[in-house]
Design a protein around this motif. Structure first.
Motif, PDB file in Angstrom:
ATOM      1  N   SER A 217       1.147  -1.141   0.305  1.00 40.79           N
ATOM      2  CA  SER A 217      -0.213   0.261  -0.412  1.00 40.79           C
ATOM      3  C   SER A 217       0.603   1.018   0.067  1.00 40.79           C
ATOM      4  O   SER A 217       0.096   2.310  -0.344  1.00 40.79           O
ATOM      5  CB  SER A 217      -0.493  -0.373   1.173  1.00 40.79           C
ATOM      6  N   ILE A 218       1.802   1.230   0.830  1.00 41.94           N
ATOM      7  CA  ILE A 218       2.437   2.531   0.991  1.00 41.94           C
ATOM      8  C   ILE A 218       3.036   2.568  -0.229  1.00 41.94           C
ATOM      9  O   ILE A 218       3.896   3.592  -1.269  1.00 41.94           O
ATOM     10  CB  ILE A 218       3.966   1.819   1.886  1.00 41.94           C
ATOM     11  N   THR A 219       3.764   1.768  -1.245  1.00 47.13           N
ATOM     12  CA  THR A 219       4.897   2.032  -2.422  1.00 47.13           C
ATOM     13  C   THR A 219       3.383   1.712  -4.013  1.00 47.13           C
ATOM     14  O   THR A 219       3.754   3.260  -3.960  1.00 47.13           O
ATOM     15  CB  THR A 219       5.231  -0.559  -3.393  1.00 47.13           C
ATOM     16  N   ARG A 220       2.293   1.624  -3.368  1.00 49.29           N
ATOM     17  CA  ARG A 220       0.971   2.214  -4.590  1.00 49.29           C
ATOM     18  C   ARG A 220       1.029   4.023  -4.463  1.00 49.29           C
ATOM     19  O   ARG A 220       1.350   4.466  -5.178  1.00 49.29           O
ATOM     20  CB  ARG A 220      -0.090   1.287  -4.211  1.00 49.29           C
ATOM     21  N   GLN A 221       1.411   4.090  -3.184  1.00 46.83           N
ATOM     22  CA  GLN A 221       0.781   5.692  -2.926  1.00 46.83           C
ATOM     23  C   GLN A 221       1.829   6.565  -3.699  1.00 46.83           C
ATOM     24  O   GLN A 221       1.882   7.222  -3.842  1.00 46.83           O
ATOM     25  CB  GLN A 221       0.067   5.517  -1.389  1.00 46.83           C
ATOM     26  N   LYS A 222       3.194   6.012  -2.889  1.00 47.08           N
ATOM     27  CA  LYS A 222       4.215   6.806  -3.674  1.00 47.08           C
ATOM     28  C   LYS A 222       4.035   6.825  -4.718  1.00 47.08           C
ATOM     29  O   LYS A 222       5.033   7.661  -5.499  1.00 47.08           O
ATOM     30  CB  LYS A 222       5.466   5.553  -2.765  1.00 47.08           C
ATOM     31  N   LEU A 223       3.807   6.051  -5.603  1.00 52.16           N
ATOM     32  CA  LEU A 223       4.275   5.831  -7.142  1.00 52.16           C
ATOM     33  C   LEU A 223       2.900   6.663  -7.703  1.00 52.16           C
ATOM     34  O   LEU A 223       3.243   7.216  -8.987  1.00 52.16           O
ATOM     35  CB  LEU A 223       3.735   4.451  -7.828  1.00 52.16           C
ATOM     36  N   ARG A 224       2.488   6.886  -6.981  1.00 49.20           N
ATOM     37  CA  ARG A 224       1.027   7.862  -7.381  1.00 49.20           C
ATOM     38  C   ARG A 224       1.389   9.268  -7.581  1.00 49.20           C
ATOM     39  O   ARG A 224       1.129  10.143  -8.506  1.00 49.20           O
ATOM     40  CB  ARG A 224       0.141   8.640  -6.705  1.00 49.20           C
ATOM     41  N   VAL A 225       2.467   9.567  -6.823  1.00 47.38           N
ATOM     42  CA  VAL A 225       3.309  11.041  -6.684  1.00 47.38           C
ATOM     43  C   VAL A 225       4.950  11.089  -7.381  1.00 47.38           C
ATOM     44  O   VAL A 225       4.779  11.660  -8.227  1.00 47.38           O
ATOM     45  CB  VAL A 225       3.748  10.813  -4.493  1.00 47.38           C
ATOM     46  N   VAL A 226       5.684  10.167  -7.586  1.00 46.95           N
ATOM     47  CA  VAL A 226       6.884   9.732  -8.293  1.00 46.95           C
ATOM     48  C   VAL A 226       7.417   8.701  -8.470  1.00 46.95           C
ATOM     49  O   VAL A 226       7.009   7.836  -7.659  1.00 46.95           O
ATOM     50  CB  VAL A 226       8.164  10.972  -7.425  1.00 46.95           C
ATOM     51  N   CYS A 227       8.051   8.824 -10.163  1.00 45.01           N
ATOM     52  CA  CYS A 227       7.716   7.346 -10.108  1.00 45.01           C
ATOM     53  C   CYS A 227       9.588   7.283 -11.023  1.00 45.01           C
ATOM     54  O   CYS A 227      10.055   8.046 -11.223  1.00 45.01           O
ATOM     55  CB  CYS A 227       6.540   7.067 -11.445  1.00 45.01           C
ATOM     56  N   PRO A 228      10.428   5.926 -10.671  1.00 49.26           N
ATOM     57  CA  PRO A 228      11.679   5.894 -11.414  1.00 49.26           C
ATOM     58  C   PRO A 228      11.362   5.826 -12.543  1.00 49.26           C
ATOM     59  O   PRO A 228      10.093   5.070 -12.962  1.00 49.26           O
ATOM     60  CB  PRO A 228      11.972   4.528 -10.883  1.00 49.26           C
TER      61      PRO A 228
END
Length: 278
Positions: A217-228
């Motif tokens: 869940s943390i990773t999904r949320q982070k990917l909404r903000v910034v992506c590698p």
């Protein structure tokens, strides 16, 4: 040459898939400028940043599995059960000291500054509930803290801070890679689970998998903000946190992801070559 940063995520035994991703960099003649790691990603990171190649890491773990199956100890006197020996005091059910001792028999480095490649390791502050990133100082205690899964392994005290598994705050730490990276790669090894014959999970399964649900869940949320620039998620199915004896199974499942990473990197390198030749 572009500056490459690679983030190696949390995931227990599924983190053996990191080895294939590091093999890919080696096969293409690429050396990352930075490596960041959480939990098992920190373990893969410290071995790689100390100078071990992806091929050497794969051979090491393959040898350990064969030794264990044959009930023959190798030159490091490795025993899987030593890693999960129960403890009857402290804040965790299992102890990590034997694993940490084994890990640091493999390398000579004891501080971040001694590593060949700069490494950033994520831990979680238990009381403040904040991310704590280490990139200098003592390696041994920091790696131990980064793998200290809550309730299973005891927290680690560093400079009066109680630290636990970095996966609690940043399971795939691509966002902590330095800003001067030209290319960022994130490897997510949380993996997948399917229901067992009884459907209802055991106690240990409930603890481990619930933590991984939160990590995802943390990773999904982070990917909404910034992506590698490149995000790779090997499809590792039904490998539990401590099932390191399934190394060959993990390697087989991670091969398609290795191919995908190689294609992405070759595409990126070819684009750069064409641009330079114009």
């Amino acid at each position: 040459m572009e500056k490459i940063g690679i983030a190696l995520g949390a995931g227990g035994a599924r983190g053996l898939a990191h080895i294939l991703m590091l093999e890919t960099l080696d096969e293409l003649g690429l050396k990352p400028a930075y490596v960041s790691g959480t939990s098992v990603g920190a373990i893969a990171g410290v071995l790689y940043c100390s100078g071990m190649t992806g091929k050497e890491l794969r051979e090491l773990f393959s040898e350990l599995i064969v030794s264990e199956r044959n009930r023959v100890t190798n030159l490091f006197n490795f025993k899987w059960l030593d890693f999960i020996a129960p403890q009857f005091e402290g804040a965790g059910l299992l102890k990590t000291e034997n694993f940490i001792k084994f890990l640091f028999k493999l390398i000579n480095e004891r501080t971040f500054e001694e590593l060949d490649i700069p490494l950033l390791v994520v831990t979680s502050n238990f009381w403040t509930r904040e991310e704590v990133v280490f990139k200098s100082g003592d390696l041994v205690s920091v790696i131990q803290a980064s793998i200290s899964l809550p309730g299973i392994f005891s927290p680690v005290l560093i400079e009066n801070n109680v630290l636990i598994d970095g996966g609690a705050v940043n399971p795939v730490p691509f966002d902590i890679l330095p800003n001067d990276c030209d290319l960022t790669i994130a490897i997510d090894v949380i993996g997948h689970r399917t229901a067992g014959p009884g459907i209802m999970p055991s106690l240990t399964e409930a603890v481990f998998n619930t933590f991984q649900i939160m990590e995802k869940s943390i990773t999904r949320q982070k990917l909404r903000v910034v992506c590698p620039d490149i995000y790779i998620e090997p499809y590792i199915s039904d490998v539990r946190v401590l099932e390191f004896h399934k190394a060959e199974h993990v390697f087989r499942q991670a091969e398609p992801a290795k191919d995908r990473l190689k294609r992405e990197l070759e595409k990126r390198l070819n684009r750069k070559d064409r641009k330079n030749n114009q």
